[in-house]
Design a protein around this motif. Structure first.
Motif, PDB file in Angstrom:
ATOM      1  N   TYR A  82      61.773  48.836  29.382  1.00 39.62           N
ATOM      2  CA  TYR A  82      62.637  48.991  30.558  1.00 39.62           C
ATOM      3  C   TYR A  82      63.921  49.732  30.173  1.00 39.62           C
ATOM      4  O   TYR A  82      64.330  50.685  30.843  1.00 39.62           O
ATOM      5  CB  TYR A  82      62.943  47.595  31.120  1.00 39.62           C
ATOM      6  CG  TYR A  82      64.054  47.545  32.138  1.00 39.62           C
ATOM      7  CD1 TYR A  82      63.816  47.828  33.486  1.00 39.62           C
ATOM      8  CD2 TYR A  82      65.348  47.179  31.765  1.00 39.62           C
ATOM      9  CE1 TYR A  82      64.841  47.764  34.414  1.00 39.62           C
ATOM     10  CE2 TYR A  82      66.372  47.107  32.690  1.00 39.62           C
ATOM     11  CZ  TYR A  82      66.116  47.406  34.015  1.00 39.62           C
ATOM     12  OH  TYR A  82      67.125  47.346  34.934  1.00 39.62           O
ATOM     13  N   ASP A  83      64.531  49.309  29.076  1.00 37.92           N
ATOM     14  CA  ASP A  83      65.780  49.951  28.637  1.00 37.92           C
ATOM     15  C   ASP A  83      65.569  51.442  28.368  1.00 37.92           C
ATOM     16  O   ASP A  83      66.422  52.260  28.690  1.00 37.92           O
ATOM     17  CB  ASP A  83      66.293  49.284  27.352  1.00 37.92           C
ATOM     18  CG  ASP A  83      66.765  47.859  27.597  1.00 37.92           C
ATOM     19  OD1 ASP A  83      67.064  47.540  28.760  1.00 37.92           O
ATOM     20  OD2 ASP A  83      66.793  47.066  26.631  1.00 37.92           O
ATOM     21  N   GLY A 132      51.854  39.627  25.567  1.00 36.77           N
ATOM     22  CA  GLY A 132      52.673  38.499  26.002  1.00 36.77           C
ATOM     23  C   GLY A 132      54.062  38.448  25.415  1.00 36.77           C
ATOM     24  O   GLY A 132      54.668  37.382  25.383  1.00 36.77           O
ATOM     25  N   ALA A 158      53.886  44.052  24.576  1.00 34.25           N
ATOM     26  CA  ALA A 158      54.135  43.467  25.903  1.00 34.25           C
ATOM     27  C   ALA A 158      52.840  42.956  26.515  1.00 34.25           C
ATOM     28  O   ALA A 158      52.793  41.860  27.089  1.00 34.25           O
ATOM     29  CB  ALA A 158      54.787  44.510  26.812  1.00 34.25           C
ATOM     30  N   SER A 159      51.791  43.741  26.381  1.00 34.86           N
ATOM     31  CA  SER A 159      50.521  43.335  27.003  1.00 34.86           C
ATOM     32  C   SER A 159      49.950  42.085  26.335  1.00 34.86           C
ATOM     33  O   SER A 159      49.146  41.379  26.922  1.00 34.86           O
ATOM     34  CB  SER A 159      49.502  44.477  26.940  1.00 34.86           C
ATOM     35  OG  SER A 159      49.139  44.705  25.603  1.00 34.86           O
ATOM     36  N   PRO A 210      57.692  39.273  26.099  1.00 36.82           N
ATOM     37  CA  PRO A 210      58.604  39.741  27.163  1.00 36.82           C
ATOM     38  C   PRO A 210      59.685  40.678  26.645  1.00 36.82           C
ATOM     39  O   PRO A 210      60.105  41.585  27.345  1.00 36.82           O
ATOM     40  CB  PRO A 210      59.226  38.447  27.709  1.00 36.82           C
ATOM     41  CG  PRO A 210      58.342  37.350  27.245  1.00 36.82           C
ATOM     42  CD  PRO A 210      57.736  37.815  25.965  1.00 36.82           C
ATOM     43  N   SER A 211      60.137  40.470  25.402  1.00 36.73           N
ATOM     44  CA  SER A 211      61.217  41.320  24.885  1.00 36.73           C
ATOM     45  C   SER A 211      60.731  42.764  24.715  1.00 36.73           C
ATOM     46  O   SER A 211      61.511  43.716  24.851  1.00 36.73           O
ATOM     47  CB  SER A 211      61.742  40.776  23.561  1.00 36.73           C
ATOM     48  OG  SER A 211      60.730  40.874  22.574  1.00 36.73           O
ATOM     49  N   PHE A 250      58.648  44.261  26.689  1.00 37.16           N
ATOM     50  CA  PHE A 250      58.722  44.891  28.010  1.00 37.16           C
ATOM     51  C   PHE A 250      60.176  45.212  28.354  1.00 37.16           C
ATOM     52  O   PHE A 250      60.470  46.257  28.945  1.00 37.16           O
ATOM     53  CB  PHE A 250      58.094  43.989  29.081  1.00 37.16           C
ATOM     54  CG  PHE A 250      57.892  44.713  30.372  1.00 37.16           C
ATOM     55  CD1 PHE A 250      56.772  45.513  30.568  1.00 37.16           C
ATOM     56  CD2 PHE A 250      58.837  44.657  31.393  1.00 37.16           C
ATOM     57  CE1 PHE A 250      56.599  46.228  31.740  1.00 37.16           C
ATOM     58  CE2 PHE A 250      58.676  45.360  32.567  1.00 37.16           C
ATOM     59  CZ  PHE A 250      57.542  46.146  32.739  1.00 37.16           C
ATOM     60  N   GLY A 251      61.085  44.321  27.948  1.00 38.47           N
ATOM     61  CA  GLY A 251      62.512  44.580  28.169  1.00 38.47           C
ATOM     62  C   GLY A 251      62.943  45.866  27.475  1.00 38.47           C
ATOM     63  O   GLY A 251      63.714  46.656  28.034  1.00 38.47           O
ATOM     64  N   ALA A 252      62.436  46.091  26.276  1.00 40.91           N
ATOM     65  CA  ALA A 252      62.779  47.305  25.529  1.00 40.91           C
ATOM     66  C   ALA A 252      62.239  48.553  26.248  1.00 40.91           C
ATOM     67  O   ALA A 252      62.927  49.581  26.325  1.00 40.91           O
ATOM     68  CB  ALA A 252      62.211  47.220  24.120  1.00 40.91           C
TER      69      ALA A 252
END
Lengths: 253, 197
Positions: free
Chosen positions: B38-39, B29, B26-27, B31-32, B34-36
């Motif tokens: 979050y989940d 770049g 995520a860091s 986005p998926s 970061f989505g993971a």
């Protein structure tokens, strides 16, 4: 985590989906890919930091050197730089100008430390030394250079003298006792030079005996007005170059 | 940070390595990734903030704030630290900011007003399980704020000692000490059934 605990609060599905979509959208904008620049950053960041530190060191050393006064450790560096500049100046008139600048610099330093017993003797000595060197260069140039160059050098001398007369008079009142003899010597010499200059101008206006309407040949003694203070042993005993080489000059000493 | 601080502990199993890998992606770049993350952690964050404010709307706002802050800060995330611990710290600060802005935070005494509170308390823990809500609430109000927080987080909300250490920014040993003294104080404050009988 313990099995016994307050029940899990329910997260609404709609909230879960909306926040996720928002975060992924925001992540696409906020999290910019770094892979392409990572190696360059890793490579250059330390070099840049070292370069910046070196530059800061050089600049601060330069500032410290530029602000140094006679007696400071950094003053020898300042002198070395000045000597290099003089050595690399091949035009005679430019060299005289540079020596005049250095003399002004020494006078400025003397003004800054005039009331300090620990610094002012060295500063006054350095000033006297610079004046001597400057006037010696003027003498040499005026004995050997064409009239035009000689006149240019004389203009530099006159400008410097005007500045130094005022500065030395101001200094006289506040300079420390240890530096006072040097400053008084410089003032005295200044006064004599001014008289010489006036006398010579009078000679020129009144058509002095030795004055010729034709410029003297190269190598002959050139009529030379008085220069800036020459308060050294040389200045005290032989105000200019040997009197025999300057038949037109009226010595009022 | 102290060497024994749980926030500074190296990554251990239980998905923390996976968290670290996702955070690194995520860091950089992705986005998926970061989505993971979050989940994986939405429920934990929501639960923590919900029990601080006991309001669905406020809990949703705070949860959004926590993840948005995490998104902006993830390039500075240090993978040696457990990702959930890092999120908890952001969440705790978000709650503190919420209170400073005039928002409501449920006091730790009021944690006992939850209807399920007696199902949450370990029956073996007599000092808590054997008391009625009102007595427990009064006693909890007489503890220091930190003691009350540890008791609620530990015995009502079910966090482990090391999780609490992360949440309150103390070492695990310190948390155990606070818990020990808090239970001792509660025993003093709550009369036993035998004494009442």
């Amino acid at each position: 985590m313990s099995d016994r605990r307050l029940p899990e609060p329910h997260v609404r599905d709609e909230f879960r989906r909306e926040l996720r979509a928002r975060l992924v959208r925001e992540a696409a904008v906020t999290l910019t890919p770094r892979r392409e620049t990572a190696w360059t950053t890793r490579l250059f960041r330390p070099a840049f930091a070292i370069g910046l530190a070196a530059l800061a060191l050089v600049v601060s050393a330069g500032v410290a050197t530029a602000n140094s006064v006679p007696g400071d450790l950094a003053f020898s560096v300042k002198r070395a730089v000045e000597e290099a500049r003089v050595a690399l100046t091949f035009d005679d008139v430019e060299r005289v100008r540079l020596l005049a600048d250095i003399t002004n610099q020494r006078l400025g330093e003397l003004e800054r430390v005039a009331d300090r017993d620990d610094k002012s003797p060295a500063a006054s000595e350095a000033y006297v030394e610079a004046v001597t060197r400057f006037r010696s260069a003027v003498d040499t140039l005026q004995q050997t250079a064409p009239q035009a160059q000689s006149d240019e050098a004389q203009q530099v001398v006159d400008e410097s003298r005007d500045k130094h007369e005022i500065a030395l008079e101001n200094l006289k009142g506040r300079v420390s006792d240890k530096a006072k003899p040097n400053v008084e010597r410089a003032i005295e010499q200044e006064r004599k030079d001014t008289q010489n200059s006036k006398g010579k101008k009078g000679d020129q206006n009144g058509g002095g005996q030795n004055e010729s309407p034709i410029s003297p040949p190269r190598g002959a003694a050139t009529p030379r007005p008085a220069a800036t203070p020459r308060p050294t042993e040389r200045g005290a005993s032989t105000p200019r170059s040997t009197p025999s080489s300057r038949p037109n000059e009226t010595d009022h000493d | 940070m102290a060497p024994n601080d749980p926030l500074d502990q190296t990554v251990t199993p239980d998905g923390q390595e996976e968290d670290a890998a996702l955070a690194v992606r995520a860091s950089k770049g992705d986005p998926s990734a970061f989505g993971a993350l979050y989940d994986r952690h939405l429920s934990a964050v929501y639960r923590y903030v919900y029990y601080r404010v006991r309001d669905d709307a406020e809990a949703e706002d705070l949860t959004s704030e926590v993840f948005m802050k995490a998104l902006r800060a993830i390039p500075r995330y240090e993978p040696r630290q457990a990702f959930l611990a890092w999120l908890y710290r952001i969440a705790r600060n978000a709650v503190i900011d919420h209170v400073r802005r005039g928002g409501r935070q449920v006091s730790f005494e009021d944690a006992l007003l939850h209807p399920e509170v007696h199902n949450a308390i370990d029956p073996d823990l007599e000092v808590l399980a054997g008391s009625d809500k009102a007595t427990l609430r009064t006693a909890l109000g007489k503890l220091t704020p930190l003691q009350a927080e540890v008791i609620v987080l530990r015995f009502l909300e079910g966090y482990s000692t090391d999780e609490i250490a992360v949440l309150i920014g103390k070492r695990e040993g310190t948390v155990r000490g606070i818990q020990f003294r808090a239970l001792g104080a509660l025993r003093q404050l709550i009369p036993s059934r035998e004494a009442l009988g």
